[in-house]
Write an enzyme that holds these catalytic residues in place. Structure first.
Site, mmCIF file in Angstrom:
data_model
loop_
_atom_site.group_PDB
_atom_site.id
_atom_site.type_symbol
_atom_site.label_atom_id
_atom_site.label_comp_id
_atom_site.label_asym_id
_atom_site.label_seq_id
_atom_site.Cartn_x
_atom_site.Cartn_y
_atom_site.Cartn_z
ATOM 1 N N ASP A 30 0.855 -1.180 0.000
ATOM 2 C CA ASP A 30 0.000 0.000 0.000
ATOM 3 C C ASP A 30 0.891 1.229 0.000
ATOM 4 O OD1 ASP A 30 -3.238 0.331 0.805
ATOM 5 O OD2 ASP A 30 -2.014 2.127 1.033
ATOM 6 N N LYS A 35 -0.437 2.979 7.210
ATOM 7 C CA LYS A 35 -1.281 1.791 7.148
ATOM 8 C C LYS A 35 -0.425 0.529 7.080
ATOM 9 C CE LYS A 35 -4.985 1.537 4.436
ATOM 10 N NZ LYS A 35 -5.821 1.336 3.211
ATOM 11 N N GLU A 158 -19.310 -8.150 3.130
ATOM 12 C CA GLU A 158 -18.788 -7.674 4.403
ATOM 13 C C GLU A 158 -19.488 -8.423 5.534
ATOM 14 O OE1 GLU A 158 -18.003 -3.552 5.061
ATOM 15 O OE2 GLU A 158 -18.053 -3.102 2.915
ATOM 16 N N GLY A 263 -26.865 0.069 1.036
ATOM 17 C CA GLY A 263 -25.872 1.141 1.077
ATOM 18 C C GLY A 263 -24.500 0.513 0.962
ATOM 19 N N CYS A 266 -20.041 -0.471 -2.126
ATOM 20 C CA CYS A 266 -20.036 -1.202 -3.403
ATOM 21 C C CYS A 266 -21.335 -1.059 -4.186
ATOM 22 C CB CYS A 266 -19.748 -2.679 -3.155
ATOM 23 S SG CYS A 266 -18.063 -2.998 -2.574
#
Length: 439
Positions: A30, A35, A158, A263, A266
């Site tokens: 990344d 992070k 998720e 919501g 994605c």
């Protein structure tokens, strides 16, 4: 074979940890140095059940590491590596189209880093407009002649991401050569041994699978929410209607639960990007129905605000409103395009004092909506409330004792924005219970 994963967001971290769990040596990359440091220390920057423990176990086993340096990544990977690219494609500001700048930058960087190495495979996992893979394949051929592109869309939910990666319901790979297919069969060998279906196809079909699946789910969710609007007008019960429909094997009951709508990071942006791409291809009429799907979804939020106002005698000014839920779905701390927070903010703008509680998304909600108030529990949020709004269907809220909650509130009124609570139990406890699409 070594594996790298470029982009350590929700998809990238999950994929990297699960590839290590499958026995590969994996390096994640990344460009965010802070992070990377947190990930290397075993800290996942978001909530996903089981992921942090899995990642820490793989780091401890020496199979998973992280870097912010493309040169280090390329040297570590060596020849014959598979490089997965899993960066985001957010919606462009003021447009429906996807912002491809992060994807383009990632592919450009990895191609340059491996330009002088032997054969390797670069695999796209991001959800992109159809036609992207062909364009990127041409660019990779220019920068890294020994590298090849493949496309392998993700289908993660998720809250279920680890399971969906290690035990997917299908694998889809878009390839242009037998060698690329062989590499991906090697990557997913353990899953194929478990007889996970594998669909081998071309680039455009592989690109279309994910966005088509998301669009179909959005249609199904918005269809039952449209029926909720009709039920409200006709005095019918949308939950009973949904149950009756679910027994039809051609329809099924999954994603046929009426409520506040979808919501997250994605579904909304993906169907909008799909419409934009259809327009670019000259077939915008083929997806024109998705505009109404999107509109139905957004109307459910407005209707929930209207219900709250009705329960407060026509005005929210000065009322105390408890909101149970901030994440866009349970088992997640993701608040991107969260219907719950959208409703909470709208009610707050109409003069109500809104107190929010969510089991996992409190920190993210505070950062995004600092003007709202926050509580440490569902009971605390309900104190002296004129109305409670149940907007994210966490099990914790289903388990709440309506008799105990009644002792905390000013007025025993609840709006079930997810049609997930036991209406009979709440009404028996003396509550005025309202829900979308129900009498």
């Amino acid at each position: 074979m070594r594996i790298t994963v470029i982009g350590t967001g929700y998809l990238g971290v999950t994929h990297a940890a699960c590839m290590a769990e499958l026995g590969f040596e994996v390096m994640g990359l990344d460009v965010d140095v802070e992070k990377v440091a947190a990930l290397a220390a075993g800290d996942v920057p978001f909530y996903e059940p089981g992921l942090q423990d899995l990642m820490r176990a793989q780091i401890a086993a020496g199979r998973l590491s992280f870097t912010s340096d493309y040169a280090e990544l390329a040297e570590w990977a060596g020849e014959g590596a598979v490089h997965f690219v899993s960066v985001g494609t957010p919606q462009k500001k003021g447009e429906y189209a996807a912002d491809m700048s992060y994807v383009d930058a990632a592919f450009e960087s990895v191609a340059r880093a491996i330009a002088h190495q032997g054969r390797s495979l670069v695999v796209g996992k991001s959800t992109v407009p159809v036609g992207t893979a062909a364009r990127l394949a041409d660019r990779i051929a220019e920068l890294a002649p020994n590298a090849e592109l493949a496309w392998n869309p993700e289908f993660l939910r998720e809250g279920w991401a680890v399971k969906d990666t290690l035990h997917p319901d299908r694998l889809v790979v878009g390839v242009r050569s037998a060698a690329a297919e062989a590499d991906l069969r090697q990557v997913y060998a353990r899953l194929l041994e478990e007889e996970v279906p594998l669909v081998v196809t071309d680039f455009p079909t592989a690109e279309l699978v994910k966005v088509s699946a998301n669009s179909f789910l959005a249609v199904k969710i918005s269809f039952i929410n449209a029926m909720a609007e009709v039920c409200e007008a006709a005095g019918a019960d949308v939950m009973q209607l949904s149950e009756a429909l679910s027994y039809d094997p051609r329809i099924g009951g999954r994603f046929l639960v009426p409520g506040l709508g979808f919501g997250g990071g994605c579904l909304p942006k993906d169907i909008r990007a799909f419409m934009a791409r259809a327009g670019e291809l000259g077939v915008d009429q083929a997806l024109a129905f998705l505009k109404e799907v999107d509109a139905i979804n957004m109307r459910r939020r407005a209707r929930t605000v209207d219900l709250a106002r009705e329960q407060c005698d026509g005005s929210l000014l000065g009322k105390r409103v408890a909101v149970w839920g901030a994440a866009f779905k349970p088992e997640s701390d993701d608040i991107r395009d969260s219907p719950a927070l959208n409703v909470a903010a709208s009610i707050n703008l109409q003069g109500a004092q809104v107190t929010v509680y969510d089991p996992k998304a409190m920190d993210n909600a505070r950062k995004m909506f600092p003007t709202l108030s926050y509580a440490a529990s569902a009971m605390e949020a309900a104190q002296q409330a004129d109305v409670i709004l149940h907007l994210t269907e966490w099990q914790e809220f289903r388990d709440v004792d309506p008799v105990a909650v009644r002792e905390q509130v000013r007025d025993a009124r609840i709006i079930d924005g997810r049609n997930a609570l036991d209406a009979a139990a709440w009404r028996a406890a003396g509550w005025t219970y309202r829900a979308l699409g129900r009498p």
